[in-house]
Scaffold this motif. Structure first.
Motif, PDB file in Angstrom:
ATOM      1  N   ARG A 115       0.832  -1.188   0.000  1.00 49.13           N
ATOM      2  CA  ARG A 115       0.000   0.000   0.000  1.00 49.13           C
ATOM      3  C   ARG A 115       0.863   1.232   0.000  1.00 49.13           C
ATOM      4  NH1 ARG A 115      -4.074  -0.270  -2.438  1.00 49.13           N
ATOM      5  NH2 ARG A 115      -4.125   1.921  -2.552  1.00 49.13           N
ATOM      6  N   PRO A 116       0.820   2.078  -1.021  1.00 49.20           N
ATOM      7  CA  PRO A 116       0.156   1.829  -2.302  1.00 49.20           C
ATOM      8  C   PRO A 116       0.852   0.705  -3.058  1.00 49.20           C
ATOM      9  CG  PRO A 116       1.480   3.811  -2.430  1.00 49.20           C
ATOM     10  CD  PRO A 116       1.523   3.377  -1.005  1.00 49.20           C
ATOM     11  N   VAL A 117       0.134   0.093  -3.966  1.00 48.66           N
ATOM     12  CA  VAL A 117       0.622  -1.116  -4.625  1.00 48.66           C
ATOM     13  C   VAL A 117       1.776  -0.770  -5.566  1.00 48.66           C
ATOM     14  CG1 VAL A 117       0.013  -3.093  -6.047  1.00 48.66           C
ATOM     15  CG2 VAL A 117      -1.662  -2.121  -4.471  1.00 48.66           C
ATOM     16  N   ARG A 118       2.935  -1.360  -5.256  1.00 43.66           N
ATOM     17  CA  ARG A 118       4.124  -1.214  -6.100  1.00 43.66           C
ATOM     18  C   ARG A 118       4.803  -2.575  -6.281  1.00 43.66           C
ATOM     19  NH1 ARG A 118       1.727   2.770  -6.509  1.00 43.66           N
ATOM     20  NH2 ARG A 118       2.407   4.933  -6.295  1.00 43.66           N
TER      21      ARG A 118
ATOM     22  N   ASP B 288      -0.303  -2.443 -10.315  1.00 50.88           N
ATOM     23  CA  ASP B 288       0.280  -1.153  -9.945  1.00 50.88           C
ATOM     24  C   ASP B 288      -0.419  -0.002 -10.664  1.00 50.88           C
ATOM     25  OD1 ASP B 288       1.933  -2.970  -8.795  1.00 50.88           O
ATOM     26  OD2 ASP B 288       3.798  -2.072  -9.480  1.00 50.88           O
TER      27      ASP B 288
ATOM     28  N   ASP C 289      -4.178   0.420  -9.510  1.00 52.70           N
ATOM     29  CA  ASP C 289      -4.304   1.062  -8.214  1.00 52.70           C
ATOM     30  C   ASP C 289      -3.970   2.545  -8.295  1.00 52.70           C
ATOM     31  OD1 ASP C 289      -4.525   0.700  -5.157  1.00 52.70           O
ATOM     32  OD2 ASP C 289      -2.572   1.661  -5.387  1.00 52.70           O
ATOM     33  N   SER C 290      -2.945   2.897  -9.048  1.00 54.71           N
ATOM     34  CA  SER C 290      -2.572   4.306  -9.168  1.00 54.71           C
ATOM     35  C   SER C 290      -3.658   5.126  -9.865  1.00 54.71           C
ATOM     36  CB  SER C 290      -1.248   4.429  -9.923  1.00 54.71           C
ATOM     37  OG  SER C 290      -1.388   3.941 -11.252  1.00 54.71           O
TER      38      SER C 290
ATOM     39  N   MET D 226      -6.628   5.704  -7.494  1.00 55.77           N
ATOM     40  CA  MET D 226      -6.327   6.756  -6.524  1.00 55.77           C
ATOM     41  C   MET D 226      -6.350   8.138  -7.180  1.00 55.77           C
ATOM     42  SD  MET D 226      -3.272   4.893  -4.377  1.00 55.77           S
ATOM     43  CE  MET D 226      -3.064   6.320  -3.321  1.00 55.77           C
TER      44      MET D 226
END
Length: 308
Positions: free
Chosen positions: A101-104, A231, A234-235, A238
């Motif tokens: 979190r955040p997904v990387r 990734d 999720d970005s 957001m």
């Protein structure tokens, strides 16, 4: 009278001596009891089973593997492969947890996953290692649990569900070109947000509409081509949340134009239908009335001819 008194006194003396002897006997018994306390009877109940507790010398430690002969233990090469697998497994897990979190996951942990995959490939391969030794049977298939296979399978499932292969290069060394371009647009959009977020959000919506539009168009194209990973998903989620919910901005998506056109057509379709039905019915009425008028005109002409 005096003789009776002497006998009574002699009797009292004998009783006192006897009582003193009893007190000494009780004291001796109590002291013996204190020195040797009462113990439970040594008999055992027939309903309880005896527990065997072997005597273990504290100078020796129990090590099960040390008792196995050398021909059933794994080779030094396989032991080194197993140690290397554990080391790289820990490294990959330590990379995954901060990237949750955040997904990387795909951006940060692809080198660690490649290292883990390489050592597992060496373990599971049919090819012989140094000394013509294969570790596949001794490590992966020697027991019912197959722990190494199970551990690697769990992490491989995480990698596959993340669709990381869509965002990284084929050698798993880093992001591919499409991902790098997307990240560039994302950084430009976030930088614009940071620049105008303290002021009026109306100004932010006007100033950041272009980088946000480029980012959204890039994401939509990658979504159609199925080249997204967790990734990027999720970005973008957001970023859209910041744009619409936090800053209150709106963006006319390209997909809304066909929707509006179809909705407008469906809205006016009943009107067009009733209008065409009305015009068609009027035309039929005219066609039905016209022959009747022609017939009455011919009858009138016939009457006039007869009269003449």
């Amino acid at each position: 009278m005096s003789l009776h008194r002497y006998e009574l006194g002699f009797l009292l003396i004998i009783l006192n001596i006897y009582s003193l002897g009893l007190i000494d006997a009780v004291n001796v018994t109590a002291s013996d009891s204190a020195a040797n306390p009462l113990q439970a009877p040594s008999y055992q109940s027939h309903s309880s089973s005896a527990v065997y507790k072997p005597a273990v010398d504290s100078s020796y430690s129990i090590n099960l593997l040390s008792s196995f002969p050398e021909d059933v233990e794994i080779s030094e090469y396989c032991s080194e492969m197993l140690r290397l697998f554990g080391q790289r497994y820990v490294a990959y897990v330590n990379c995954l947890i901060p990237a949750a979190r955040p997904v990387r996951v795909c951006q940060n942990c692809s080198p660690e996953y490649k290292s883990l995959s390489d050592v597992f490939l060496n373990i599971s391969s049919d090819q012989m290692g140094p000394g013509n030794v294969s570790c596949r049977d001794s490590i992966l298939r020697s027991d019912r649990l197959m722990l190494v296979f199970l551990l690697y399978g769990n992490l491989a499932t995480i990698w596959e569900k993340s669709n990381c292969k869509q965002c990284v290069t084929t050698d798993l060394k880093g992001p591919n070109n499409d991902t790098l371009y997307y990240l560039t647009l994302l950084n430009q959009t976030i930088t614009c947000f940071e620049k105008y977020k303290e002021g009026n959000h109306t100004e932010l919506c006007k100033s950041c509409i272009l980088p946000y539009k480029d980012l959204n168009d890039m994401y939509s194209g990658m979504e159609k081509n199925s080249t997204l990973c967790i990734d990027l998903e999720d970005s973008m989620n957001m970023t859209r949340k910041l744009w619409s919910k936090n800053f209150g901005c709106s963006y006319p998506h390209g997909e809304t134009i066909p929707v509006i056109a179809v909705s407008s057509f469906m809205l006016f379709l009943p009107i067009i239908f009733y209008l065409s039905s009305f015009l068609h019915s009027e035309q039929k009425k005219r066609k039905l009335i016209h022959p009747k008028r022609a017939k009455s005109h011919n009858s009138l002409m016939n009457i006039q001819d007869k009269q003449s």
